[in-house]
Motif scaffolding. Sequence first.
Motif, short mmCIF file in Angstrom:
data_model
loop_
_atom_site.label_atom_id
_atom_site.label_comp_id
_atom_site.label_asym_id
_atom_site.label_seq_id
_atom_site.Cartn_x
_atom_site.Cartn_y
_atom_site.Cartn_z
N GLY A 31 -4.87 -0.55 3.59
CA GLY A 31 -4.72 -2.01 3.51
C GLY A 31 -5.90 -2.72 4.15
O GLY A 31 -6.45 -3.67 3.59
N VAL A 49 0.15 -5.88 5.44
CA VAL A 49 0.47 -4.76 4.54
C VAL A 49 1.98 -4.66 4.35
O VAL A 49 2.76 -5.10 5.19
N THR A 52 3.10 -6.15 9.37
CA THR A 52 3.56 -5.15 8.40
C THR A 52 4.94 -5.57 7.90
O THR A 52 5.80 -5.97 8.69
N VAL A 100 0.84 -1.20 0.00
CA VAL A 100 0.00 0.00 0.00
C VAL A 100 0.87 1.25 0.00
O VAL A 100 1.96 1.26 0.58
#
Length: 311
Positions: A38, A46, A82, A25
């Motif tokens: 996301g 993400v 992440t 993203v």
Amino acid sequence: MPRPATSETLPPRRYGGAVRIGAHVRAGGDLVGALERGDAIGADVVQVFTQSPRAWKPTQYSPEVLDSYLAAQSQHPRVTATFCHATYLINLATSDPDLLERSRACLAANLAVARGMGASGLVLHIGSHKGLGFDGCVPQVVAALTEAVATGAAGRDCGSPCPILLENAAGAGGTVGRSFDELAAVLERADLGPELGICLDTQHLWASGIAFASVAEADAVVAHIDATVGLDRLSCIHLNDSKVPFGANRDRHENIGQGTIGSAGLGALLGHPALADVPAILEVPGAGDGPRLEDVAAARHALEVGLALRG
Ligand SMILES: [Zn+2]
Ligand SMILES: [Zn+2]
């Protein structure tokens, strides 16, 4: 000073069951906004750039901004992890001393941000050697990785491990990491344990001429990864279809099901039982602005096709 929200407040990094589908993203300096985008497209994971991917200038994030990212992640429990992607300009294999120096500094800065935001890994293209050759560039690649890990360890620590993840290359012009043997050689020489891992990009794999689009081929690739780098080193997959044919040695991502690999081909790999805990992150063009809701759905469909192929 009270300790802010840390990784202890975050959901577990790994979970059994369905493969997690993630999406790259756009952050553009707004990390929390990227996380929210996301979540909005249904991503379980993400990936963001820690700074503009095509500029050297590092984005300076204050500790408060990084803390607000950690807090936001705990408020979006769908997003279980992440990952960060390092700057494209980095080339640890170059024979140009100035470029090497900038690359080393940039990698260390990228890793510091990734650690600060509690990321599960920083994906890196090692770079391309021109003239040095693979064997010639390995010592400086290993030195740069070792230095980045040491520098990063001295910085802000959110308590979660954040390895540098070497990504397999599509194989253009002397890129390092076009085979698992090359990646294994770097991992072995660097000897950094869990600080170093692997990211497997399906489009790069296809473009580098490694077949995986049938169950038998996918099984052979997974066995080969295990025999070279080791499956325990594989922290994430970049799930992309390909605009270019098999073996074309070019890095050109396509939306899932619209390229030369296709849903069944991607599914054959994605459905492999040994990859069930490895998140698969989309880096597809969407309509020109990156992964959308329908791209995440297309990835889930490819997974279902793959699981059906395996009965
Ligand atoms: Zn990449
Ligand atoms: Zn990738």
